[in-house]
Scaffold this motif. Sequence first.
Motif, PDB file in Angstrom:
ATOM      1  N   VAL A  44      71.126  10.322  -9.622  1.00 18.67           N
ATOM      2  CA  VAL A  44      72.391   9.983  -9.378  1.00 18.67           C
ATOM      3  C   VAL A  44      73.133  10.503  -9.736  1.00 18.67           C
ATOM      4  O   VAL A  44      74.191   9.904  -8.099  1.00 18.67           O
ATOM      5  CB  VAL A  44      71.953   8.714 -10.044  1.00 18.67           C
ATOM      6  N   TYR A  45      73.449  10.803 -10.665  1.00 15.63           N
ATOM      7  CA  TYR A  45      75.314  11.492 -10.517  1.00 15.63           C
ATOM      8  C   TYR A  45      75.411  12.388  -9.016  1.00 15.63           C
ATOM      9  O   TYR A  45      76.326  12.100  -8.886  1.00 15.63           O
ATOM     10  CB  TYR A  45      75.828  12.405 -11.537  1.00 15.63           C
ATOM     11  N   GLN A  46      74.527  13.533  -8.756  1.00 14.71           N
ATOM     12  CA  GLN A  46      74.674  14.026  -8.142  1.00 14.71           C
ATOM     13  C   GLN A  46      74.760  13.148  -6.974  1.00 14.71           C
ATOM     14  O   GLN A  46      75.804  14.490  -5.973  1.00 14.71           O
ATOM     15  CB  GLN A  46      73.494  15.042  -7.581  1.00 14.71           C
ATOM     16  N   ARG A  47      73.591  12.415  -6.262  1.00  8.64           N
ATOM     17  CA  ARG A  47      74.230  11.830  -4.928  1.00  8.64           C
ATOM     18  C   ARG A  47      75.232  11.286  -4.798  1.00  8.64           C
ATOM     19  O   ARG A  47      76.048  11.028  -3.388  1.00  8.64           O
ATOM     20  CB  ARG A  47      72.371  10.774  -5.558  1.00  8.64           C
ATOM     21  N   THR A  48      75.914  10.221  -5.882  1.00  8.08           N
ATOM     22  CA  THR A  48      77.042   9.646  -5.510  1.00  8.08           C
ATOM     23  C   THR A  48      77.887  10.652  -5.665  1.00  8.08           C
ATOM     24  O   THR A  48      79.305  10.305  -5.158  1.00  8.08           O
ATOM     25  CB  THR A  48      77.578   8.722  -6.545  1.00  8.08           C
ATOM     26  N   GLY A  49      78.468  11.521  -6.285  1.00  9.34           N
ATOM     27  CA  GLY A  49      79.186  12.139  -5.985  1.00  9.34           C
ATOM     28  C   GLY A  49      79.867  13.249  -7.841  1.00  9.34           C
ATOM     29  O   GLY A  49      80.730  14.117  -7.592  1.00  9.34           O
ATOM     30  N   ARG A  50      79.309  12.583  -8.070  1.00  7.80           N
ATOM     31  CA  ARG A  50      80.177  12.735  -9.419  1.00  7.80           C
ATOM     32  C   ARG A  50      79.595  13.962 -10.454  1.00  7.80           C
ATOM     33  O   ARG A  50      80.574  14.551 -11.198  1.00  7.80           O
ATOM     34  CB  ARG A  50      79.363  11.701 -11.193  1.00  7.80           C
ATOM     35  N   TYR A  51      78.990  14.374  -9.668  1.00  6.66           N
ATOM     36  CA  TYR A  51      78.329  15.977 -10.073  1.00  6.66           C
ATOM     37  C   TYR A  51      78.150  16.527  -8.538  1.00  6.66           C
ATOM     38  O   TYR A  51      77.796  16.475  -7.754  1.00  6.66           O
ATOM     39  CB  TYR A  51      76.880  15.935 -10.656  1.00  6.66           C
ATOM     40  N   LYS A  52      79.059  17.329  -8.057  1.00  5.91           N
ATOM     41  CA  LYS A  52      79.095  17.088  -6.932  1.00  5.91           C
ATOM     42  C   LYS A  52      79.183  19.134  -6.712  1.00  5.91           C
ATOM     43  O   LYS A  52      79.067  19.643  -7.535  1.00  5.91           O
ATOM     44  CB  LYS A  52      81.248  17.900  -6.357  1.00  5.91           C
ATOM     45  N   GLY A  53      78.083  19.054  -5.510  1.00  8.62           N
ATOM     46  CA  GLY A  53      77.629  20.581  -4.974  1.00  8.62           C
ATOM     47  C   GLY A  53      77.863  21.066  -3.557  1.00  8.62           C
ATOM     48  O   GLY A  53      78.614  19.972  -2.613  1.00  8.62           O
ATOM     49  N   ALA A  54      77.014  22.063  -3.137  1.00  7.23           N
ATOM     50  CA  ALA A  54      77.304  22.246  -2.028  1.00  7.23           C
ATOM     51  C   ALA A  54      76.748  20.864  -0.677  1.00  7.23           C
ATOM     52  O   ALA A  54      74.863  20.754  -0.660  1.00  7.23           O
ATOM     53  CB  ALA A  54      76.740  22.834  -1.135  1.00  7.23           C
ATOM     54  N   LEU A  55      76.960  20.273   0.478  1.00 11.23           N
ATOM     55  CA  LEU A  55      76.112  19.540   1.162  1.00 11.23           C
ATOM     56  C   LEU A  55      75.417  20.418   2.362  1.00 11.23           C
ATOM     57  O   LEU A  55      76.408  21.642   2.277  1.00 11.23           O
ATOM     58  CB  LEU A  55      76.950  18.069   1.511  1.00 11.23           C
ATOM     59  N   PRO A  56      74.245  19.971   2.699  1.00 11.75           N
ATOM     60  CA  PRO A  56      73.684  19.022   2.359  1.00 11.75           C
ATOM     61  C   PRO A  56      72.792  19.498   1.165  1.00 11.75           C
ATOM     62  O   PRO A  56      72.525  20.794   1.225  1.00 11.75           O
ATOM     63  CB  PRO A  56      72.883  18.796   3.912  1.00 11.75           C
ATOM     64  N   PHE A  57      71.838  18.860   0.240  1.00  9.90           N
ATOM     65  CA  PHE A  57      70.722  19.487  -0.626  1.00  9.90           C
ATOM     66  C   PHE A  57      69.516  18.912  -0.710  1.00  9.90           C
ATOM     67  O   PHE A  57      69.763  17.075   0.204  1.00  9.90           O
ATOM     68  CB  PHE A  57      72.147  19.746  -1.958  1.00  9.90           C
ATOM     69  N   THR A  58      68.796  19.013  -1.065  1.00 10.33           N
ATOM     70  CA  THR A  58      67.875  18.667  -1.646  1.00 10.33           C
ATOM     71  C   THR A  58      67.571  17.931  -3.394  1.00 10.33           C
ATOM     72  O   THR A  58      67.703  19.045  -3.900  1.00 10.33           O
ATOM     73  CB  THR A  58      65.713  18.898  -1.514  1.00 10.33           C
ATOM     74  N   PRO A  59      67.454  16.411  -3.491  1.00 10.09           N
ATOM     75  CA  PRO A  59      68.046  16.603  -5.079  1.00 10.09           C
ATOM     76  C   PRO A  59      67.450  16.976  -5.936  1.00 10.09           C
ATOM     77  O   PRO A  59      65.796  16.834  -4.920  1.00 10.09           O
ATOM     78  CB  PRO A  59      68.277  15.071  -5.089  1.00 10.09           C
ATOM     79  N   GLY A  60      66.468  16.437  -7.114  1.00 11.41           N
ATOM     80  CA  GLY A  60      65.478  16.370  -7.871  1.00 11.41           C
ATOM     81  C   GLY A  60      65.597  17.547  -9.155  1.00 11.41           C
ATOM     82  O   GLY A  60      65.407  18.486  -8.295  1.00 11.41           O
ATOM     83  N   MET A  61      65.255  17.070 -10.142  1.00 13.75           N
ATOM     84  CA  MET A  61      66.076  18.286 -10.939  1.00 13.75           C
ATOM     85  C   MET A  61      65.023  19.291 -11.899  1.00 13.75           C
ATOM     86  O   MET A  61      64.684  19.667 -13.055  1.00 13.75           O
ATOM     87  CB  MET A  61      67.138  18.021 -11.885  1.00 13.75           C
ATOM     88  N   GLU A  62      63.453  17.873 -11.365  1.00 16.37           N
ATOM     89  CA  GLU A  62      62.014  18.211 -12.180  1.00 16.37           C
ATOM     90  C   GLU A  62      61.469  18.040 -11.684  1.00 16.37           C
ATOM     91  O   GLU A  62      61.350  17.134 -10.629  1.00 16.37           O
ATOM     92  CB  GLU A  62      62.649  17.185 -13.222  1.00 16.37           C
ATOM     93  N   GLY A  63      59.850  18.594 -12.364  1.00 15.62           N
ATOM     94  CA  GLY A  63      58.991  18.101 -11.459  1.00 15.62           C
ATOM     95  C   GLY A  63      57.620  19.636 -11.991  1.00 15.62           C
ATOM     96  O   GLY A  63      57.767  19.974 -12.676  1.00 15.62           O
TER      97      GLY A  63
END
Length: 322
Positions: free
Chosen positions: A44-63
Amino acid sequence: MRAIRISSYGGPEVLRPDSVELPQPGAAEVRVRITVAGVNFIDVYQRTGRYKGALPFTPGMEGAGVVEEAGAEVLDFAPGDRVAWASVQGSYAEEALIPGSRLVRVPDEIDDRQAAAAMLQGMTAHYLAHSTYPIRRGDCVLIHAAAGGVGLLLVQMAKRLGGRVFGTVSTEEKAELAREAGADEVILYTRDNFREEVLRLTDGEGVQAVYDSVGKVTFHDSLDSLRRLGTMVLFGASSGAVDPIDPMILNQKGSLYLTRPALHHYIHDRAELLDRAADVFGWIADGSLKLRIERTYALEDAADAHRDLEGRRTTGKLLLIT
């Protein structure tokens, strides 16, 4: 392959299915067919931009999933091996390229859903209870969101270490889950002031540590719930970021300690990663650590999972099934 992509920051609606082509794995990478992806607040933090990164990207930090191809320098894994990971972005997809150094082997006793549910939140609870503030027998600790994904696991680990656990929750249903996990005192923050309750229940002394994933709305009362030389562990911000504070406040409230930890610093070395994962998987396998997988979603329904998580309508773990 199918993947969820984010092209601009925003609400759950920016989580959009797309078709993506992965390159061949690099020498130190592994191509994994993902079976299950975990949903976490960091997404959620990455989706909202609270934690910013290069766009576009595929989210998800665990699997969790199965190795399809390993790079030339990867010696620990081969096609067909069952693996899991955390703190590597790109898990909301059918496949991902994962550094071999970030993978752990999934024991036969653990299924893919358990593995995906345990990696990020399980190892987070592990480092909080064993490393950030190592709980000692007899310690009093306050755990916010005690019926959440991390909260339920952290309550169990705190009890395993001999702590007296105070947990905050929003509903009676969540209170019952926290009690089942082992919480000694459960406080409904929607009804009672948790700071006043903690001080009442500890004869005015407060707790040795607060584990706070909520942030903005709980932070100052959390500080006031600590005893002299207590430790404030702020590991999330589901209610928003905490406003800046003057460090002198820590002196005024009893020479308190304040830390803002993150999982990737506690699994930086491969030995740390393997040790924490081994403990978590071992406890799940022997039944001493109970996972609560509340809800699963199709990959295309990732936006619904985010809405449920942000709406605080969930307890335990949310998973995407690919």
